[in-house]
Design an enzyme around this catalytic site. Structure first.
Site, PDB file in Angstrom:
ATOM      1  N   GLU A  83      21.125  -1.270  20.765  1.00 32.55           N
ATOM      2  CA  GLU A  83      20.962  -1.419  19.309  1.00 32.55           C
ATOM      3  C   GLU A  83      19.641  -0.800  18.824  1.00 32.55           C
ATOM      4  OE1 GLU A  83      23.508  -2.262  17.716  1.00 32.55           O
ATOM      5  OE2 GLU A  83      24.694  -3.463  19.107  1.00 32.55           O
ATOM      6  N   ALA A  84      19.346   0.383  19.329  1.00 31.29           N
ATOM      7  CA  ALA A  84      18.079   1.055  19.044  1.00 31.29           C
ATOM      8  C   ALA A  84      17.927   1.461  17.584  1.00 31.29           C
ATOM      9  CB  ALA A  84      17.920   2.280  19.945  1.00 31.29           C
ATOM     10  N   CYS A 118      43.317   7.037  12.202  1.00 23.78           N
ATOM     11  CA  CYS A 118      44.008   8.252  12.630  1.00 23.78           C
ATOM     12  C   CYS A 118      43.554   8.615  14.047  1.00 23.78           C
ATOM     13  CB  CYS A 118      43.759   9.396  11.638  1.00 23.78           C
ATOM     14  SG  CYS A 118      42.076  10.063  11.681  1.00 23.78           S
ATOM     15  N   ILE A 167      21.465  -3.774   6.701  1.00 23.68           N
ATOM     16  CA  ILE A 167      21.705  -4.500   7.944  1.00 23.68           C
ATOM     17  C   ILE A 167      22.503  -5.762   7.672  1.00 23.68           C
ATOM     18  CG2 ILE A 167      20.640  -5.711   9.883  1.00 23.68           C
ATOM     19  CD1 ILE A 167      18.277  -3.756   9.613  1.00 23.68           C
ATOM     20  N   ILE A 226      24.733  -7.939  10.488  1.00 23.62           N
ATOM     21  CA  ILE A 226      25.222  -7.996  11.865  1.00 23.62           C
ATOM     22  C   ILE A 226      26.683  -8.445  11.861  1.00 23.62           C
ATOM     23  CG2 ILE A 226      24.858  -9.031  14.138  1.00 23.62           C
ATOM     24  CD1 ILE A 226      22.558  -7.217  13.160  1.00 23.62           C
TER      25      ILE A 226
END
Length: 196
Positions: A84-85, A144, A166, A168
């Site tokens: 999660e950089a 698709c 942000i 989560i």
């Protein structure tokens, strides 16, 4: 010579499982790995990297006070992995650069490139600018067969295109989609709002 890698992909592309697989490969050879995850990612609790298929491993929580360089200098691992950089700030990304350049420890950072509006996260912005090697972790569009490059936020099953950067969440909140399907959903949402 060590390098800083940034491996990015859309939601649900398997980034966390790649982190865990890479850690396992190092550890199976008797090598030390430091795993990091930002404090903001509390989807499965703090202090752990958890894949959507249920594999979990403890990790060091990145907070504003954590000095990753000093920790790396003390431990001198064979590799550092960051999940999660995208949630890192500029100074934290520069600290990863220092670990690579001064301690000669490879760092592999995994994360999203952009948010649900197609805007770069702070961490991703700096990783894209500073990483020695940038690689895409690919997945397929939810709608698709094209490659997913966007993260579409949903609320009650409907795409949304406003809100805080942000939030989560997992499959209940985000879908990996291609740019075309993202654009179509955005136009439908705009038409729905205009028709009210």
């Amino acid at each position: 010579m060590a390098k800083l890698y940034f491996r990015y992909g859309a939601m649900n592309s398997g980034k966390s499982i790649e982190v865990l697989r890479t850690a396992h490969n190092y550890e199976e050879q008797g090598k030390q790995v430091l795993l990091f995850t930002p404090a903001v990612d509390d989807r499965y609790g703090t202090g752990a990297i958890t894949s959507r298929i249920g594999i979990r491993k403890e990790a060091i929580v990145i907070t504003a006070k954590l000095d990753m360089f000093k920790l790396a200098e003390r431990e001198m691992p064979n590799c550092i992995l960051v999940d999660e950089a995208q949630f890192l700030n500029e100074q934290q990304v520069r600290s990863l650069c220092d670990i690579v350049d001064e301690l000669d420890i490879p760092v592999i950072a995994y994360g999203l490139r952009a948010d649900f509006l197609g805007k770069l996260f702070e961490g991703s912005y700096h990783l894209l600018a500073l990483a020695d090697k940038i690689e895409e972790v690919k997945t397929v569009c939810w709608h698709c067969q094209s490659k997913a490059t966007m993260n579409m936020r949903c609320k009650d099953g409907e795409p949304v295109f406003e809100g805080e950067q942000i939030m989560i969440g997992g499959n209940e909140s985000y879908l990996p989609v291609c740019r075309k399907c993202y654009g179509l959903a955005r136009k439908k949402a705009a038409a729905r709002i205009a028709g009210r």
